[in-house]
Scaffold this motif. Structure first.
Motif, PDB file in Angstrom:
ATOM      1  N   ASN A  41      -9.386  36.096  -5.796  1.00  0.00           N
ATOM      2  CA  ASN A  41      -8.303  35.118  -5.653  1.00  0.00           C
ATOM      3  C   ASN A  41      -8.397  34.397  -4.309  1.00  0.00           C
ATOM      4  O   ASN A  41      -7.488  33.674  -3.922  1.00  0.00           O
ATOM      5  CB  ASN A  41      -6.934  35.787  -5.814  1.00  0.00           C
ATOM      6  N   ARG A  42      -9.505  34.647  -3.595  1.00  0.00           N
ATOM      7  CA  ARG A  42      -9.817  34.001  -2.319  1.00  0.00           C
ATOM      8  C   ARG A  42      -8.790  34.289  -1.239  1.00  0.00           C
ATOM      9  O   ARG A  42      -8.511  33.453  -0.385  1.00  0.00           O
ATOM     10  CB  ARG A  42     -10.024  32.499  -2.517  1.00  0.00           C
ATOM     11  N   GLU A  43      -8.236  35.482  -1.279  1.00  0.00           N
ATOM     12  CA  GLU A  43      -7.276  35.899  -0.260  1.00  0.00           C
ATOM     13  C   GLU A  43      -7.955  36.714   0.837  1.00  0.00           C
ATOM     14  O   GLU A  43      -7.331  37.035   1.842  1.00  0.00           O
ATOM     15  CB  GLU A  43      -6.151  36.700  -0.910  1.00  0.00           C
ATOM     16  N   SER A  44      -9.222  37.050   0.627  1.00  0.00           N
ATOM     17  CA  SER A  44     -10.002  37.774   1.632  1.00  0.00           C
ATOM     18  C   SER A  44     -11.479  37.509   1.377  1.00  0.00           C
ATOM     19  O   SER A  44     -11.846  36.967   0.339  1.00  0.00           O
ATOM     20  CB  SER A  44      -9.708  39.277   1.578  1.00  0.00           C
ATOM     21  N   ILE A  45     -12.300  37.888   2.348  1.00  0.00           N
ATOM     22  CA  ILE A  45     -13.747  37.790   2.163  1.00  0.00           C
ATOM     23  C   ILE A  45     -14.321  39.199   2.251  1.00  0.00           C
ATOM     24  O   ILE A  45     -13.791  40.050   2.961  1.00  0.00           O
ATOM     25  CB  ILE A  45     -14.409  36.851   3.197  1.00  0.00           C
ATOM     26  N   PRO A  46     -15.397  39.461   1.508  1.00  0.00           N
ATOM     27  CA  PRO A  46     -15.918  40.825   1.479  1.00  0.00           C
ATOM     28  C   PRO A  46     -16.710  41.178   2.735  1.00  0.00           C
ATOM     29  O   PRO A  46     -17.373  40.320   3.318  1.00  0.00           O
ATOM     30  CB  PRO A  46     -16.839  40.813   0.255  1.00  0.00           C
ATOM     31  N   THR A  47     -16.633  42.437   3.121  1.00  0.00           N
ATOM     32  CA  THR A  47     -17.515  42.950   4.161  1.00  0.00           C
ATOM     33  C   THR A  47     -18.880  43.167   3.519  1.00  0.00           C
ATOM     34  O   THR A  47     -19.015  43.145   2.292  1.00  0.00           O
ATOM     35  CB  THR A  47     -17.002  44.297   4.712  1.00  0.00           C
ATOM     36  N   ILE A  48     -19.873  43.388   4.322  1.00  0.00           N
ATOM     37  CA  ILE A  48     -21.203  43.637   3.767  1.00  0.00           C
ATOM     38  C   ILE A  48     -21.206  44.905   2.923  1.00  0.00           C
ATOM     39  O   ILE A  48     -21.881  44.974   1.894  1.00  0.00           O
ATOM     40  CB  ILE A  48     -22.281  43.676   4.884  1.00  0.00           C
ATOM     41  N   GLN A  49     -20.418  45.903   3.307  1.00  0.00           N
ATOM     42  CA  GLN A  49     -20.347  47.144   2.531  1.00  0.00           C
ATOM     43  C   GLN A  49     -19.736  46.896   1.152  1.00  0.00           C
ATOM     44  O   GLN A  49     -20.221  47.431   0.148  1.00  0.00           O
ATOM     45  CB  GLN A  49     -19.525  48.209   3.287  1.00  0.00           C
ATOM     46  N   ILE A  50     -18.695  46.100   1.098  1.00  0.00           N
ATOM     47  CA  ILE A  50     -18.071  45.767  -0.190  1.00  0.00           C
ATOM     48  C   ILE A  50     -19.034  44.932  -1.029  1.00  0.00           C
ATOM     49  O   ILE A  50     -19.183  45.161  -2.233  1.00  0.00           O
ATOM     50  CB  ILE A  50     -16.735  45.017   0.012  1.00  0.00           C
ATOM     51  N   LEU A  51     -19.717  43.992  -0.393  1.00  0.00           N
ATOM     52  CA  LEU A  51     -20.668  43.163  -1.118  1.00  0.00           C
ATOM     53  C   LEU A  51     -21.813  44.000  -1.686  1.00  0.00           C
ATOM     54  O   LEU A  51     -22.255  43.773  -2.812  1.00  0.00           O
ATOM     55  CB  LEU A  51     -21.206  42.054  -0.218  1.00  0.00           C
ATOM     56  N   GLU A  52     -22.266  44.996  -0.946  1.00  0.00           N
ATOM     57  CA  GLU A  52     -23.297  45.906  -1.456  1.00  0.00           C
ATOM     58  C   GLU A  52     -22.799  46.661  -2.688  1.00  0.00           C
ATOM     59  O   GLU A  52     -23.526  46.823  -3.661  1.00  0.00           O
ATOM     60  CB  GLU A  52     -23.725  46.893  -0.376  1.00  0.00           C
ATOM     61  N   LYS A  53     -21.551  47.120  -2.662  1.00  0.00           N
ATOM     62  CA  LYS A  53     -20.975  47.825  -3.815  1.00  0.00           C
ATOM     63  C   LYS A  53     -20.858  46.890  -5.011  1.00  0.00           C
ATOM     64  O   LYS A  53     -21.109  47.293  -6.152  1.00  0.00           O
ATOM     65  CB  LYS A  53     -19.607  48.411  -3.463  1.00  0.00           C
ATOM     66  N   ILE A  54     -20.466  45.654  -4.752  1.00  0.00           N
ATOM     67  CA  ILE A  54     -20.367  44.673  -5.837  1.00  0.00           C
ATOM     68  C   ILE A  54     -21.744  44.441  -6.453  1.00  0.00           C
ATOM     69  O   ILE A  54     -21.882  44.375  -7.676  1.00  0.00           O
ATOM     70  CB  ILE A  54     -19.736  43.357  -5.328  1.00  0.00           C
ATOM     71  N   CYS A  55     -22.760  44.366  -5.620  1.00  0.00           N
ATOM     72  CA  CYS A  55     -24.128  44.198  -6.130  1.00  0.00           C
ATOM     73  C   CYS A  55     -24.535  45.382  -6.996  1.00  0.00           C
ATOM     74  O   CYS A  55     -25.171  45.200  -8.036  1.00  0.00           O
ATOM     75  CB  CYS A  55     -25.109  44.002  -4.981  1.00  0.00           C
ATOM     76  N   VAL A  56     -24.157  46.577  -6.592  1.00  0.00           N
ATOM     77  CA  VAL A  56     -24.431  47.764  -7.421  1.00  0.00           C
ATOM     78  C   VAL A  56     -23.737  47.602  -8.771  1.00  0.00           C
ATOM     79  O   VAL A  56     -24.320  47.852  -9.820  1.00  0.00           O
ATOM     80  CB  VAL A  56     -23.976  49.055  -6.713  1.00  0.00           C
ATOM     81  N   GLY A  57     -22.487  47.170  -8.749  1.00  0.00           N
ATOM     82  CA  GLY A  57     -21.739  46.951  -9.984  1.00  0.00           C
ATOM     83  C   GLY A  57     -22.350  45.884 -10.868  1.00  0.00           C
ATOM     84  O   GLY A  57     -22.216  45.931 -12.092  1.00  0.00           O
ATOM     85  N   LEU A  58     -23.037  44.933 -10.261  1.00  0.00           N
ATOM     86  CA  LEU A  58     -23.687  43.854 -11.012  1.00  0.00           C
ATOM     87  C   LEU A  58     -25.140  44.182 -11.334  1.00  0.00           C
ATOM     88  O   LEU A  58     -25.848  43.375 -11.936  1.00  0.00           O
ATOM     89  CB  LEU A  58     -23.619  42.547 -10.211  1.00  0.00           C
TER      90      LEU A  58
END
Length: 82
Positions: A41-58
Motif C-alpha cells: 500500500n506504499r506506506e513503507s519501503i522494505p529493508t534488504i532483509q524483508i526484500l530477501e524474504k520476499i524473494c524467497v517467497g517468489l
C-alpha cells in the motif's frame, strides 16, 4: 539508483506473473500479512532483509528481482546450493 516505487511495482508484477496473492506471499516469505499490506500500500519501503524474504517467497534471487525485463538472470542448480 532504484527508487521505492520500482521495488513495490516489481513485487506486484512478480506476484501477478506467478499468480501469488498477498496472503500466499506472506506465508511463503514468512512475513506478517500486515507488513506485506503496509508495503504494497506504499506506506513503507522494505529493508534488504524483508526484500530477501520476499524473494524467497517468489522463488527468485535478489539478482533476478532487480534484473530488467530485457536481461534475465539464469542460475544453475549448483549455484542455488551455495
Amino acid at each position: 539508483m532504484v527508487d521505492e516505487n520500482y521495488i513495490i511495482d516489481r513485487i506486484e508484477k512478480l506476484c501477478e506473473e506467478k499468480q501469488i496473492s498477498r496472503y500466499r506471499l506472506n506465508q511463503k516469505a514468512g512475513i506478517a500479512q500486515s507488513s506485506i499490506s503496509t508495503l504494497l500500500n506504499r506506506e513503507s519501503i522494505p529493508t534488504i532483509q524483508i526484500l530477501e524474504k520476499i524473494c524467497v517467497g517468489l522463488d527468485i534471487t535478489l539478482a533476478q528481482f532487480f534484473a530488467r525485463d530485457t536481461y534475465t538472470v539464469r542460475l544453475y542448480t549448483r549455484r542455488w546450493s551455495i
